[in-house]
Design a protein around this motif. Structure first.
Motif, PDB file in Angstrom:
ATOM      1  N   LYS A  37       0.861  -1.178   0.000  1.00 47.37           N
ATOM      2  CA  LYS A  37       0.000   0.000   0.000  1.00 47.37           C
ATOM      3  C   LYS A  37       0.900   1.231   0.000  1.00 47.37           C
ATOM      4  O   LYS A  37       2.051   1.173   0.401  1.00 47.37           O
ATOM      5  N   GLU A  43      -6.560   1.602   2.025  1.00 47.60           N
ATOM      6  CA  GLU A  43      -7.115   0.299   2.364  1.00 47.60           C
ATOM      7  C   GLU A  43      -6.630  -0.794   1.419  1.00 47.60           C
ATOM      8  O   GLU A  43      -6.639  -1.967   1.789  1.00 47.60           O
ATOM      9  N   ARG A  44      -6.229  -0.419   0.218  1.00 49.06           N
ATOM     10  CA  ARG A  44      -5.804  -1.413  -0.773  1.00 49.06           C
ATOM     11  C   ARG A  44      -4.542  -0.962  -1.495  1.00 49.06           C
ATOM     12  O   ARG A  44      -4.143   0.189  -1.412  1.00 49.06           O
ATOM     13  N   GLU A  47      -4.395   0.340  -7.918  1.00 47.90           N
ATOM     14  CA  GLU A  47      -4.956  -0.435  -9.026  1.00 47.90           C
ATOM     15  C   GLU A  47      -4.170  -0.251 -10.314  1.00 47.90           C
ATOM     16  O   GLU A  47      -4.129  -1.139 -11.152  1.00 47.90           O
TER      17      GLU A  47
END
Length: 155
Positions: A37, A43-44, A47
């Motif tokens: 991260k 939180e993720r 992408e």
């Protein structure tokens, strides 16, 4: 006024990231990049598969505008609000120092960034030249698309 300040930041960072990916061999994502991260407030994982180049480009732009800058200042710049769910209010958290440190080390190896004593890091003349060239190219392209910009900029 410099062209870097005049062009929209997202366009400059996108073009600079593309340049770094295609032309600078020293800048490449580390092996752990797909799994990490960008800060505790996230939180993720990102992408975008090219997020490493985008972060390096954003760091170069920040060094151009605000340099010399240290890692802690960049951590604050890339930080954000951390959600705590039903527990209460959000709080600000700094961005990842390891990502910024590794990116700066790669940019130093590419001779785009250099240390300036205890003040932090700043762009080398090659780094300044790279950002100025890209910004002028973007500015000319924007002027071709919108001729009314020519009265504001003498390029």
């Amino acid at each position: 006024m410099s062209a870097v300040r005049m062009v929209p930041p997202h366009i400059l960072i996108e073009q600079l990231a593309k340049y770094l990916k295609e032309n600078v061999a020293e800048v490449k994502p580390p092996s752990w990049a797909p799994f990490v991260k960008t800060g505790v407030h996230k939180e993720r994982v990102p992408e975008n598969p090219d997020w490493w180049y985008i972060r390096c480009a954003a760091i170069l732009r920040k060094l151009y505008l605000h340099g010399p800058v240290g890692i802690e200042s960049l951590r604050v710049a890339f930080g954000g609000r951390q959600r705590v769910g039903a527990k209460g209010r959000e709080h600000f958290k700094k961005g990842s120092g390891a990502i910024i440190r590794k990116a700066l080390q790669q940019l130093e190896a590419a001779k785009l960034v250099m240390k300036e004593g205890n003040k932090g890091r700043r762009l080398t003349p090659e780094g300044v030249s790279l950002l100025d060239r890209l910004a002028m190219r973007i500015l000319r392209e924007l002027q071709r698309q919108m001729p009314e910009l020519k009265r504001y900029v003498k390029a």
